[in-house]
Design a protein around this motif. Structure first.
Motif: not given
Length: 206
Positions: A61-68
């Protein structure tokens, strides 16, 4: 703790701080627990989700909170899944979910169940793709499929055997010599569906 964060606890003593914005973006279930609560809040998870499992969920979740967002996988998947995943998802699956070895599917299924319970659709889709392609790869080897699904062992009681036969009828077909390539391929799809049905039942009980 900032009011912009939420502390999520697990039954085995785990405690994870997650941004409210991340929860709102990904988890329908967790967001439903906190959306009407202002300020600091602590949310306990059910016993079916331990600290290690939720830590892996947060990592995603943390990764895709900012990534595309990852590109949606076309189904059915018949190519090598490694060639279809972006770099993060490939590392997440094969280095994180399978950190204990390629034949240890425990973490992958644990994260799949957690994603299903918490309503994290993209993570659930990723894990389902992994589960489906893993089962497809051994579609003509029922014993390996049973091992992946955690149904190996024994001796089983008559009740356990009846329940396994109900969920996985292709076991009996294989034992009786009625195991064809077409049935094997169909079995892989049915086994994946059975896993999802089991998770839905667990979710309703929680």
């Amino acid at each position: 703790m900032s009011a912009e964060n939420v502390v999520v606890t697990t039954h085995d003593g785990g405690s994870h701080t997650v941004a409210r914005s991340t929860i709102k973006k990904f988890s329908e279930v967790l967001n439903g627990m906190i959306e009407d609560v202002e300020g600091e809040v602590s949310v306990p998870l059910p016993d079916t989700i331990d600290a290690e499992t939720f830590g892996l969920v947060i990592e995603y979740m943390t990764h895709y909170a900012v990534a595309e967002p990852a590109k949606e996988l076309e189904k059915p998947i018949r190519d090598d899944l490694r060639t279809l995943l972006n770099d993060f998802d490939k590392n997440y699956v094969y280095e994180r979910l399978y950190k204990n070895g390629a034949d240890d599917h425990v973490l992958m299924f644990a994260v799949l169940r957690a994603a299903n319970f918490l309503g994290i659709s993209p993570l659930m889709d990723l894990c389902c793709a992994v589960a489906a392609t893993t089962l497809w790869a051994v579609r003509e080897e029922p014993e390996k499929m049973m091992k992946i699904l955690g149904c190996e062992g024994g001796p089983f009681t008559p009740e356990e055997e009846a329940e396994m036969e109900r969920q996985y009828p292709w076991i009996k077909e294989e034992a009786e010599g009625d195991w064809t390539p077409d049935k094997a391929a169909d079995a892989a799809e049915k086994a994946a569906a059975a896993v999802m049905a089991e998770m839905e039942a667990e979710k309703e009980k929680a």
